[in-house]
Design a protein around this motif. Structure first.
Motif, short mmCIF file in Angstrom:
data_model
loop_
_atom_site.label_atom_id
_atom_site.label_comp_id
_atom_site.label_asym_id
_atom_site.label_seq_id
_atom_site.Cartn_x
_atom_site.Cartn_y
_atom_site.Cartn_z
N LYS A 83 -5.62 1.76 -2.61
CA LYS A 83 -4.32 2.30 -2.22
C LYS A 83 -4.42 3.82 -2.04
O LYS A 83 -5.06 4.49 -2.85
N LYS A 128 -15.68 1.09 9.79
CA LYS A 128 -15.32 2.41 9.27
C LYS A 128 -16.04 3.55 9.99
O LYS A 128 -15.69 4.71 9.79
N ALA A 133 0.81 -1.21 0.00
CA ALA A 133 0.00 0.00 0.00
C ALA A 133 0.85 1.26 0.00
O ALA A 133 0.37 2.35 -0.31
N TYR A 146 -4.87 2.96 1.21
CA TYR A 146 -5.51 2.30 2.33
C TYR A 146 -5.66 0.81 2.01
O TYR A 146 -5.44 0.36 0.88
N GLU A 147 -6.04 0.04 3.03
CA GLU A 147 -6.25 -1.39 2.85
C GLU A 147 -7.70 -1.73 3.12
O GLU A 147 -8.36 -1.09 3.94
N THR A 148 -8.20 -2.74 2.42
CA THR A 148 -9.53 -3.24 2.70
C THR A 148 -9.41 -4.60 3.38
O THR A 148 -8.32 -5.10 3.65
#
Length: 727
Positions: free
Chosen positions: A330, A566, A53, A332-334
């Motif tokens: 990207k 989230k 990432a 961020y990560e899921t």
């Protein structure tokens, strides 16, 4: 066309198999396929080291690995490669191989291509262990989760094995499934009970449950690798017995093997493999399912080759999912679990649509929905709803056949419902005494007492009665249609669709107020329509709709968990409370909407119930009588979906009610009927009583009705299904 004898006499002809069919053509040699998979895994491992990432260039990573240009002296580069990416890559290899091997072992032992590691309650037990460690022992790190997750998973699996191995039936595939489902229900209720009482516990749990490789360190990986290695070694002695078990239990016994012992050994190996994986990376579903399916397609019936291939495929799939989780949004990560669900869900649907997939020990093994079982012989002598037990009512030229037992059951349940309403009003207040609450119900007493009972307590209780009635009828319809105890809105993906739709309505809200009750039935209908569309032709009459619903629910559940992770903690915790099932704050507006919906849908449900009774005689008989079976199933599914959606929109996805109410109603009203009215009354009583217990049992702390229902769901499910199996 030459005859079979001519073909067999020709030395150049293809020899026939014992079943009289030419053997399948030999595909690529086993070693070549395994070598290709190993190369793929190695390539993905290299990609996992070079891709992330962050903005670290692949060239700098290569310099670090080859120790060029003083790259290893760069502290930031050392952190990225050695501290983050290398342990993560090794964990992806180890966990992917472990879960792939565990899935293949479990599928071979149960002779069920749809089995996966969650079957033994491993994921639920690990989650419960983590929650206990966080809540009661102050565990607060990734490495600290490992012993708790491992201990919880081992304890849950041990209980499942003890339950499945009780009695003379041994650890049969069906008993493993039933015991695992019961354990999952029970631990889920306990998790909800603990998490809802602590904001700190929920804050840590909501991120752990997503499943991720990002928190893996060299220390945690070293601590779990021995467990995974022990599980793999434990599986080796089971390879030959599993090959014999594929021919059936009787054939395996004739070859000198003991099927029950083989399944226990496999279950122990699966427990170690899955427990270590869940402890390190959280619950990752579908991975064992995907790996086992691909391995069977590549290797055919060779058990040893299947197990080796499944380990390689599992590692490849997990590395691919982890790479996607790192780059799809990207920088961020899921969630890795969400990516796996998006991969495994469509594959599961593809499997059940395939003609080559046979669900052994599936719906027929747990069949017997209310009204769908064959009535005992004594039913036709009266007393169980048979012809001699019916009363004919005539009015002019009209007549109606009323079963005495069914009518008496409905009358008795109606009295019980009225009594439950009164008791919930009298006993449901922690401030008023029973006599004060009773007086306030009739308008006597102080203004505050009357306001509390009539404006706050009474509408909530009535809402609980209506929600329970809707869930009871919905469960009765779906169970009877599929002739399967597990075919309830809880398992068909309908509840998940309604839950996700309601949560979407507050996605951009700064509060956790749930006023969009209409989104519940809308989401449920969209989910049911999607499931039917994907299930394809015949989906509503076989096990396809059940499995497609399970896959759809898993994807939506992952999306829901990601959505909750989230949001801010306060809003997320309020949303989670509702997603468990809660009647807190329900007023007369909710009652009005739900009452109107029930007034419209209950007559349609009664009509659908009459048609369902005819389906028990077979589709040919029903067609001759002028009823279209396909339209009947669509009507049943539409009515049940709308009822479940209304209930979820008002009270959240309260589990267990749609499963248990029809079972209890069938016991009371007799097995020869479709007990829709009785199911509605039983469901109403269960929800109202559970909500009152949740309000009063813990003093000032309120326990949502869904958590109360979940705690008793597992033991009840195990009792009912195992009792029916013995019968």
């Amino acid at each position: 066309m030459p005859s079979p004898s001519a073909v067999s006499a020709d030395p150049r002809a293809t020899p026939l198999s014992p079943a009289g069919r030419p053997p399948a053509p030999r595909v690529t040699p086993v070693l070549a396929v395994l070598g290709g998979l190993a190369v793929l895994v190695a390539a993905l491992a290299v990609a996992s080291l070079f891709v992330g990432a962050g903005d670290t260039r692949p060239g700098r990573v290569l310099d670090f690995l080859l120790d060029r240009s003083g790259a290893r002296a760069d502290g930031q580069l050392h952190t990225v490669v050695a501290t983050l990416r290398l342990p993560r890559t090794l964990a992806g290899l180890a966990i992917g191989a472990a879960l792939g091997l565990a899935g293949a072992l479990l599928q071979a032992a149960t002779r069920n291509p749809l089995a996966e590691t969650g079957l033994l309650g491993v994921n639920g037990g690990a989650a419960l262990g983590v929650v206990v460690g966080i809540s009661y022992f102050g565990v607060g790190s990734g490495f600290g989760y490992i012993p708790w997750a491992l201990g919880g998973a081992l304890a849950a699996s041990l209980l499942v094995l003890l339950l499945a191995g009780a009695g003379r039936a041994g650890a049969s595939p069906l008993r493993l499934v039933l015991a695992g489902a019961a354990m999952t229900f029970t631990v889920t209720g306990l998790i909800n009970f603990i998490v809802l009482g602590s904001g700190k516990t929920y804050d840590e749990y909501r991120f752990w449950v997503l499943g991720s490789l990002s928190g893996v360190t060299s220390r945690s990986l070293t601590g779990v690798l021995p467990v995974l290695a022990l599980g793999a070694l434990a599986a080796l002695p089971a390879i030959r017995p599993l090959s014999a078990l594929a021919l059936g239990d009787d054939a395996a016994r004739a070859l000198g093997h003991r099927p029950a012992v083989t399944r226990v050994v496999v279950a122990a190996a699966v427990t170690l493999l899955a427990a270590g994986s869940v402890a390190l990376a959280g619950p990752l579903t579908f991975l064992g399912l995907v790996a086992g399916y691909v391995a069977r397609r590549l290797m055919g019936p060779r058990t040893g080759a299947q197990l080796a291939a499944s380990a390689l495929v599992g590692a490849a799939v997990l590395l691919t999912a982890d790479l996607a989780a790192r780059v799809v949004i990207k920088p961020y990560e899921t969630s890795v679990a969400l990516v796996l669900a998006l991969i495994g869900g469509p594959l599961l649907i593809l499997m059940v649509r395939s003609r080559n997939v046979l669900l052994l020990g599936g719906p027929a093994a747990v069949s017997g929905g209310p009204g769908g079982r064959r009535a005992p012989a004594r039913a036709h002598r009266g007393g169980d709803g048979g012809p001699d037990d019916s009363l004919v009512l005539r009015a002019g030229g009209l007549s109606m056949l009323v079963p005495r037992r069914g009518a008496a059951a409905v009358a008795g349940l109606a009295v019980l419902t009225a009594a439950a309403l009164g008791l919930c009003v009298v006993l449901g207040s922690a401030v008023l005494t029973p006599s004060q609450a009773l007086n306030a119900l009739f308008g006597h007493g102080t203004h505050a007492a009357v306001l509390m009972v009539r404006e706050f307590s009474l509408p909530r209780i009535v809402a609980g009665l209506l929600v329970g009635a809707a869930l009871g009828v919905a469960g009765c319809l779906t169970q009877t249609m599929a002739r399967n105890r597990l075919a309830t809105p809880d398992f068909l993906g309908v509840n998940e669709g309604a839950t996700f739709a309601v949560l979407l309505t507050v996605l951009g809200s700064s509060t956790a107020t749930f006023g969009a009750w209409w989104s519940g039935p809308l989401g449920a209908l969209l989910a049911a329509g999607t499931i039917l569309l994907v299930a394809g032709r015949g989906g509503a009459q076989g096990y396809r709709v059940l499995i497609v619903g399970f896959a759809f629910a898993a994807v939506l559940r992952s999306l829901t968990e990601l959505l909750l992770a989230k949001k801010d903690l306060d809003i997320a915790q309020a949303m989670f409370t509702w997603s468990v099932g809660s009647l807190n704050g329900r007023g007369y507006s909710s009652i009005t909407a739900l009452a109107i919906g029930l007034a419209v849908l209950l007559p349609a449900a009664l009509l659908a119930g009459r048609r369902l009774r005819l389906l028990r005689f077979g589709e040919d008989v029903v067609t001759v009588l002028g009823t279209d079976p396909a339209r009947t199933r669509l009507l049943v599914l539409a009515v049940a979906t709308a009822l479940a959606g209304l209930a979820v929109g008002v009270g959240g996805p309260i589990g267990f009610i749609a499963l248990s109410a029809p079972v209890i109603a069938a016991r009371i009203a007799g097995p020869a009927r479709v007990p829709l009215v009785a199911s509605a009354l039983v469901g109403a009583v269960l929800v109202a009583v559970a909500d009152t217990v949740g309000r009063t049992a813990a003093g000032d702390t309120e326990i949502p009705v869904g958590a109360i229902a979940g705690i008793v769901a597992g033991p009840f499910l195990l009792y009912v299904l195992l009792r029916e199996q013995r019968t």
